[in-house]
Write a protein that holds these residues in place. Structure first.
Motif, PDB file in Angstrom:
ATOM      1  N   THR A  41      58.454  51.843  32.242  1.00 43.52           N
ATOM      2  CA  THR A  41      57.235  52.315  32.905  1.00 43.52           C
ATOM      3  C   THR A  41      56.869  51.472  34.118  1.00 43.52           C
ATOM      4  OG1 THR A  41      56.374  53.126  30.799  1.00 43.52           O
ATOM      5  CG2 THR A  41      54.779  52.785  32.554  1.00 43.52           C
ATOM      6  N   ILE A  42      56.358  52.161  35.140  1.00 42.19           N
ATOM      7  CA  ILE A  42      55.745  51.521  36.310  1.00 42.19           C
ATOM      8  C   ILE A  42      54.350  52.117  36.458  1.00 42.19           C
ATOM      9  CG2 ILE A  42      55.890  51.141  38.804  1.00 42.19           C
ATOM     10  CD1 ILE A  42      58.927  51.697  38.561  1.00 42.19           C
ATOM     11  N   VAL A  43      53.349  51.249  36.573  1.00 37.15           N
ATOM     12  CA  VAL A  43      51.963  51.698  36.751  1.00 37.15           C
ATOM     13  C   VAL A  43      51.507  51.289  38.149  1.00 37.15           C
ATOM     14  CG1 VAL A  43      49.579  51.557  35.941  1.00 37.15           C
ATOM     15  CG2 VAL A  43      51.471  51.453  34.287  1.00 37.15           C
ATOM     16  N   CYS A  44      51.182  52.280  38.974  1.00 32.90           N
ATOM     17  CA  CYS A  44      50.729  52.025  40.345  1.00 32.90           C
ATOM     18  C   CYS A  44      49.301  52.529  40.513  1.00 32.90           C
ATOM     19  CB  CYS A  44      51.615  52.759  41.354  1.00 32.90           C
ATOM     20  SG  CYS A  44      53.343  52.288  41.313  1.00 32.90           S
ATOM     21  N   GLY A  45      48.652  52.046  41.548  1.00 34.33           N
ATOM     22  CA  GLY A  45      47.413  52.704  41.921  1.00 34.33           C
ATOM     23  C   GLY A  45      46.247  51.826  42.297  1.00 34.33           C
ATOM     24  N   ASP A  46      45.152  52.532  42.520  1.00 36.14           N
ATOM     25  CA  ASP A  46      43.874  51.951  42.920  1.00 36.14           C
ATOM     26  C   ASP A  46      43.012  51.819  41.670  1.00 36.14           C
ATOM     27  OD1 ASP A  46      41.378  51.367  43.943  1.00 36.14           O
ATOM     28  OD2 ASP A  46      41.117  53.289  44.964  1.00 36.14           O
ATOM     29  N   PHE A  47      42.847  50.577  41.187  1.00 38.20           N
ATOM     30  CA  PHE A  47      42.066  50.346  39.972  1.00 38.20           C
ATOM     31  C   PHE A  47      40.573  50.206  40.267  1.00 38.20           C
ATOM     32  CE2 PHE A  47      45.652  48.217  37.293  1.00 38.20           C
ATOM     33  CZ  PHE A  47      46.445  49.323  37.498  1.00 38.20           C
ATOM     34  N   ASN A  48      40.213  50.065  41.538  1.00 41.33           N
ATOM     35  CA  ASN A  48      38.815  49.861  41.916  1.00 41.33           C
ATOM     36  C   ASN A  48      38.195  48.677  41.162  1.00 41.33           C
ATOM     37  OD1 ASN A  48      37.839  51.661  44.004  1.00 41.33           O
ATOM     38  ND2 ASN A  48      38.364  53.331  42.616  1.00 41.33           N
ATOM     39  N   ASN A  49      39.009  47.674  40.880  1.00 46.67           N
ATOM     40  CA  ASN A  49      38.523  46.463  40.223  1.00 46.67           C
ATOM     41  C   ASN A  49      39.507  45.338  40.480  1.00 46.67           C
ATOM     42  OD1 ASN A  49      36.837  44.809  38.619  1.00 46.67           O
ATOM     43  ND2 ASN A  49      36.413  46.526  37.251  1.00 46.67           N
ATOM     44  N   THR A  50      39.036  44.110  40.357  1.00 46.93           N
ATOM     45  CA  THR A  50      39.857  42.953  40.675  1.00 46.93           C
ATOM     46  C   THR A  50      40.673  42.492  39.478  1.00 46.93           C
ATOM     47  OG1 THR A  50      38.204  41.309  40.009  1.00 46.93           O
ATOM     48  CG2 THR A  50      38.019  42.218  42.250  1.00 46.93           C
ATOM     49  N   GLN A  51      41.580  41.563  39.711  1.00 51.31           N
ATOM     50  CA  GLN A  51      42.402  41.020  38.638  1.00 51.31           C
ATOM     51  C   GLN A  51      41.606  40.112  37.698  1.00 51.31           C
ATOM     52  OE1 GLN A  51      44.865  38.286  41.365  1.00 51.31           O
ATOM     53  NE2 GLN A  51      44.924  37.215  39.416  1.00 51.31           N
ATOM     54  N   PHE A  52      40.336  39.866  38.024  1.00 49.44           N
ATOM     55  CA  PHE A  52      39.498  39.005  37.189  1.00 49.44           C
ATOM     56  C   PHE A  52      38.732  39.806  36.137  1.00 49.44           C
ATOM     57  CE2 PHE A  52      39.472  37.462  41.648  1.00 49.44           C
ATOM     58  CZ  PHE A  52      40.388  36.433  41.480  1.00 49.44           C
ATOM     59  N   SER A  53      38.947  41.093  36.099  1.00 45.77           N
ATOM     60  CA  SER A  53      38.188  41.958  35.210  1.00 45.77           C
ATOM     61  C   SER A  53      38.931  42.211  33.904  1.00 45.77           C
ATOM     62  CB  SER A  53      37.910  43.308  35.890  1.00 45.77           C
ATOM     63  OG  SER A  53      39.139  43.983  36.141  1.00 45.77           O
ATOM     64  N   HIS A  54      38.174  42.574  32.884  1.00 44.76           N
ATOM     65  CA  HIS A  54      38.770  42.963  31.613  1.00 44.76           C
ATOM     66  C   HIS A  54      39.552  44.262  31.776  1.00 44.76           C
ATOM     67  CE1 HIS A  54      39.295  43.072  27.302  1.00 44.76           C
ATOM     68  NE2 HIS A  54      38.810  44.297  27.241  1.00 44.76           N
ATOM     69  N   VAL A  55      39.135  45.085  32.722  1.00 42.91           N
ATOM     70  CA  VAL A  55      39.846  46.338  33.013  1.00 42.91           C
ATOM     71  C   VAL A  55      41.291  46.028  33.410  1.00 42.91           C
ATOM     72  CG1 VAL A  55      39.997  48.259  34.647  1.00 42.91           C
ATOM     73  CG2 VAL A  55      37.787  47.654  33.628  1.00 42.91           C
ATOM     74  N   TYR A  56      41.460  45.078  34.333  1.00 42.14           N
ATOM     75  CA  TYR A  56      42.808  44.693  34.769  1.00 42.14           C
ATOM     76  C   TYR A  56      43.602  44.100  33.612  1.00 42.14           C
ATOM     77  CZ  TYR A  56      46.478  41.865  36.934  1.00 42.14           C
ATOM     78  OH  TYR A  56      47.687  41.280  37.245  1.00 42.14           O
ATOM     79  N   LYS A  57      42.971  43.226  32.832  1.00 39.57           N
ATOM     80  CA  LYS A  57      43.662  42.616  31.690  1.00 39.57           C
ATOM     81  C   LYS A  57      44.140  43.675  30.706  1.00 39.57           C
ATOM     82  CE  LYS A  57      41.730  37.925  31.376  1.00 39.57           C
ATOM     83  NZ  LYS A  57      42.989  37.253  31.702  1.00 39.57           N
ATOM     84  N   THR A  58      43.322  44.705  30.501  1.00 39.48           N
ATOM     85  CA  THR A  58      43.677  45.762  29.558  1.00 39.48           C
ATOM     86  C   THR A  58      44.918  46.514  30.013  1.00 39.48           C
ATOM     87  OG1 THR A  58      41.339  46.034  28.961  1.00 39.48           O
ATOM     88  CG2 THR A  58      42.836  47.827  28.362  1.00 39.48           C
ATOM     89  N   VAL A  59      45.001  46.820  31.310  1.00 40.73           N
ATOM     90  CA  VAL A  59      46.143  47.578  31.825  1.00 40.73           C
ATOM     91  C   VAL A  59      47.382  46.700  31.933  1.00 40.73           C
ATOM     92  CG1 VAL A  59      47.004  49.015  33.705  1.00 40.73           C
ATOM     93  CG2 VAL A  59      44.582  49.019  33.175  1.00 40.73           C
ATOM     94  N   SER A  60      47.215  45.481  32.413  1.00 40.88           N
ATOM     95  CA  SER A  60      48.375  44.653  32.778  1.00 40.88           C
ATOM     96  C   SER A  60      48.993  43.917  31.598  1.00 40.88           C
ATOM     97  CB  SER A  60      47.958  43.631  33.843  1.00 40.88           C
ATOM     98  OG  SER A  60      46.977  42.738  33.318  1.00 40.88           O
ATOM     99  N   GLY A  61      48.364  43.989  30.426  1.00 38.78           N
ATOM    100  CA  GLY A  61      48.914  43.292  29.269  1.00 38.78           C
ATOM    101  C   GLY A  61      50.345  43.716  28.976  1.00 38.78           C
ATOM    102  N   GLY A  62      51.258  42.752  28.988  1.00 32.37           N
ATOM    103  CA  GLY A  62      52.662  43.053  28.728  1.00 32.37           C
ATOM    104  C   GLY A  62      53.433  43.542  29.939  1.00 32.37           C
ATOM    105  N   LEU A  63      52.772  43.676  31.085  1.00 27.74           N
ATOM    106  CA  LEU A  63      53.426  44.139  32.310  1.00 27.74           C
ATOM    107  C   LEU A  63      53.476  43.012  33.346  1.00 27.74           C
ATOM    108  CD1 LEU A  63      51.726  47.641  32.718  1.00 27.74           C
ATOM    109  CD2 LEU A  63      53.904  47.126  31.614  1.00 27.74           C
TER     110      LEU A  63
END
Length: 340
Positions: free
Chosen positions: A259-281
């Motif tokens: 899998t490759i996940v691309c895009g505009d998350f509308n949030n920074t890498q300091f957010s829990h949102v980013y941590k949730t998506v990027s876990g294991g990637l």
């Protein structure tokens, strides 16, 4: 005079204590799903900078108070990782490498917000020059179906007159054997995906566009009549983004493909949102990026809110951030290689 110096040092240390506490708190909160204090994650770069200033200040004075900022910066680094790329040397590319670009094109400036003529043609020229194999486009224009016809395989999210959504598109040089839309609920944003046949492998690519804050910074943003409304909007947006990334992760967990996940998350890498998506990637910028990795400019302040994340089966060969101002976002591109 000495008494005044002591009072001054105490005041500085009090401010230092407050900023160190905020950085520590934000670092801790990034591991938890919370919306009411998640707004603090937007200020992490400022908190890092202030604590760095305090650290240098106390070191120059040879005071042990430097330990406060040192420990908060250390904990912040452990929590968030580096947010500055030192441009680790890219490997020599191979013809078999996969070049993936992500770009929020803002509808090719169809509303005329940028005073730039022929934006669609200029973006086309940039893409032709860089020659990615796969392009994930957010805020595509529904009138551009024949745009870049050199990409014969494409997945464009269906445009509905009843359910208004920003349009996503995946353009590919490789055959698309399956595709779909996650149809995020109660939002104009969306996530689509496409399964590509690359050599003897099948790869799933997600094109992600998460909920926007829809706040334009101005002098009125922080006025008494607007600040409470904007805070509620921020909290609501964090909650919506968290819901959306859960939908993405649940769908991704069922994928039989790399899998490759691309895009505009509308949030920074300091957010829990980013941590949730990027876990294991792997984050292509953190692997091979340079500088702050700006993908969005907020009143001149560089923000990184667009990402290319990959399964560990991919080796990141190179990452590039672009500076061409043809949208409110800047494009990014990663060169990936499947490990043997």
């Amino acid at each position: 005079m000495r008494k005044k110096s002591k009072i001054w040092n105490k005041l500085i240390y009090a401010v230092n204590l407050f900023t160190a506490f905020l950085l520590f708190l934000t670092s801790t909160l990034s591991f938890f799903e919370t919306q009411f204090l998640a707004v603090l994650s937007l200020f992490v770069p400022f908190l890092f900078f202030l604590n760095l200033v305090f650290l240098v200040f106390w070191l120059l004075r040879r005071k042990r108070q430097f330990l406060l900022s040192f420990l908060s910066l250390l904990f912040g680094y452990i929590s968030f990782g580096s947010f500055y790329g030192f441009g680790e040397k890219s490997k020599e590319p191979l013809d078999s490498d996969l070049k993936v670009m992500s770009y929020n094109v803002m509808g090719f400036n169809k509303h005329g917000w940028l005073r730039i003529p022929d934006v669609e043609a200029k973006i086309s020229d940039l893409i032709v020059l860089e020659d990615p194999d796969v392009i994930c486009i957010q805020e595509y224009n529904e009138t551009s179906d024949d745009w870049l016809d050199t990409y014969p395989y494409r997945r464009v999210a269906p445009y509905s007159r009843t359910v208004k959504r920003t349009i996503q598109a995946i353009l590919s040089k490789y055959p698309i054997i399956n595709n779909g839309s996650l149809n995020l609920p109660q939002t104009s944003n969306n996530i689509i995906y496409a399964d590509l046949v690359v050599s003897t492998d099948t790869i799933r690519v997600y094109n992600t566009h998460l909920e926007s804050f829809k706040i334009v910074p101005s002098s009125r943003t922080f006025s008494s009549d607007q600040s409470e409304k904007n805070y509620k909007r921020l909290v609501s947006t964090f909650a919506k983004q968290q819901e959306q990334v859960k939908i993405l992760n649940e769908h991704r967990a069922k994928s039989p493909y790399k899998t490759i996940v691309c895009g505009d998350f509308n949030n920074t890498q300091f957010s829990h949102v980013y941590k949730t998506v990027s876990g294991g990637l792997n984050d292509s910028f953190l692997e091979k990026g340079n500088g702050f990795g700006k993908t969005y400019s907020l009143k001149g302040f560089p923000l990184r809110i667009d990402y290319i994340l990959t399964d560990p089966e991919f080796e990141v060969i190179a990452h590039k951030n672009y500076t061409e101002r043809l949208s409110d976002h800047y494009p990014i591109m990663a060169t990936l290689r499947l490990k043997k």
